[in-house]
Write a protein that holds these residues in place. Sequence first.
Motif: not given
Lengths: 208, 511
Positions: A48, A66-68, A71-72
Amino acid sequence: MEVDDLTVGYGSTPVLTGVSLRVARGSVVCLTGENGIGKSTLLRCVSGLQRADAGTVRVFGRSPGGTPQFWRAVVSTVEPPSWYPGLTTREHGELVCRAHGLDPDDAGIDEALDRFGLAGHADAIPASLSSGQKQRLVLALALLRPSSLLVLDEPEQRLDPDARAAVAAMLRDYRETGGTVLMAGHDDGFARAAGAEIVTVAALIGTP
Amino acid sequence: MTAAAPTTTVTAATVPVGPVRRWIRRRRFAYMERGEMLGSLYFAVFFVAVAAALLHRQWAAVFWPARPDASMLFDAGLAAALLGALFLAMRRLGPLALSRPAVSWLLTAPVSRRRLLLPSLLVAVVGGMLAGAAAGVALVGRAGPRTAGVVAAAAGAGALSGAAVLLTALAAQARSGAATGDDVAYLILTAGLAALVADAVTDAAPPVLWPAGRAFLVAGGALAVIVVAGFTVAVRRLGTVSDERIVESSRTAGTLADAVFGVEPSFVTEMLAKRYWAGRRLRSRPLRGPGRRGLPVLVVQDVLLAARRPRRLLALAGSSAAPLLLTHAPGWLLGVAVLLGAMAAGGVTTGTVRTDTGNPWMLRLLGLDSRQAVTQRLYVPGALAALWSAAALTLLDLTHVVPGGPWWALGLTLGPVGAVAAVRRARAGFVDSGLLPLDTPMGSVSTGPVLAAVIGVEVLLLGLPTLVHLAGGDPLDWTTVLVQAVAGAGGASAYLSLTTAVDRVELSARR
């Protein structure tokens, strides 16, 4: 992970045209091909970090990046790393563990540094490490935290033969615990040692 | 292309550096666009003209007031502070430095080291003498008598002192263990500033006693002899300065030049931070806060970072007395100084925010959303800004510069204001050079650097209740404290809501 009919270019120069790829959960795929064919560009799209001109990318059923939440679940080493000022190598590892709610000792931070040959550099500032040591630290941090997908750009680069073998074994272990790996590289031996399916980017172009 | 044949013998012969430099200069002129040199010159003159037009009254008020009535304490303090600052500035710059191309090509070439470094030594000496002369004139301007003879003598003595400081800095550059010299300079600077503060809060300091003409001449002559002897020794020993030190100074000078020509101050900030941490020996500490659940992990990281900068914290504590220098200034100026100080105090740990803004790789690895990250990054700057402001306002209260009231409490309420300003400044990133320039009668002015200069500073408007109250000069009541607390907390909350999101990792909304 599903990539469908992906087209990406830099200005008027097309890099990827009509690329499609499926990576099943729990598999390791290594993209190969000559320099400039678009391996890193494809990894950036999957992470992304780059917008495609056309086509779709779905990671765990959603658009990537983009979103947490994304990425988690995902660790990507496509972008160059950044290091916090005044924080040692070990403290970077501890920071990553604690941010994910892990106790650093339970997560095996010292073992991880030892396995990557960084035990003697635990108190060093990452910026002062050599390029090979930085690469090892990036991989150590990537494998220390919980994740479901690793997107690795040439993980074997700047590693000596022993470290390559160790990293390949760790990627194999990662897959056996249910993780998925998408990587790009030039070393088929390393890819095979990691248990990866080798896919040439040239073969992906125009593949349904 | 063929490689040069390897030499079979090592000789001590050197190549004259003059012709090499002349050849390089000719080639550079050949490659430069027509008018490029004139354009650079015009820009420099334009910049000085604008700065002079904007600031000449303020400079005159500080260094050449209508009534020269400075005390002995003030002049001694100013002299010590200027000498200390000049030494430290020269040490940061080298003082011996070469351009980047000269370091790459001439420092490694078989040219005479003395002849190579002599021009930069002369530039440094002239720079030191000019700075010293300006300081001498400023001292006379504040304390008089302003006769032509005294001004000329002060300028001459200042120039000689500047040259002496330069030669001392040069000696420190050439030998190891120079940190002691820096420590002494810091002490002199601190003592000078302390004297200035003491003078500001003391009403009846003794006036300046100027030395008799003869004594002045003898002292000046002796200093001139020392400077000439020191300069001769310095020229002789030019070849003994180690390459490593010249390379380091040249990197500093190159980065400063980049920052000035690119109007990008973050280059210097980054260089200073890198250099500071590269010189430190650290021992890993557990990132665990007190208590069962502990503090959020980024807060613990910032606490550790602050603890690893003891000198910075010490300087911060000392600087809380700096607003006392504005004892006789208008109240609004005092308010501006306190708010700017709060922002500077909050900036001790915001290097981490700058890192995440420039490259969010670590934030992605940590898996934190931007609201979590920025909220956690506000804690330590908030605490530092609150403590600094409370100390500064309490000192103003104790010295009766401000009328009575709970000033310590007002200081504590400025914590969020300083923290938000410092974090916003750290999140500004690089200067945007793509913005439309402003046309002025003397040429166009780029708006990017101007906007970058005020980012973060504009948030200090949240401290308006404090500013208004200090400007009014009234005794402080708890209502003002409450209003300031609400403004600060509300502003911080709005800042978090407007500039962060729970579904975004990157600190910058621009993608």
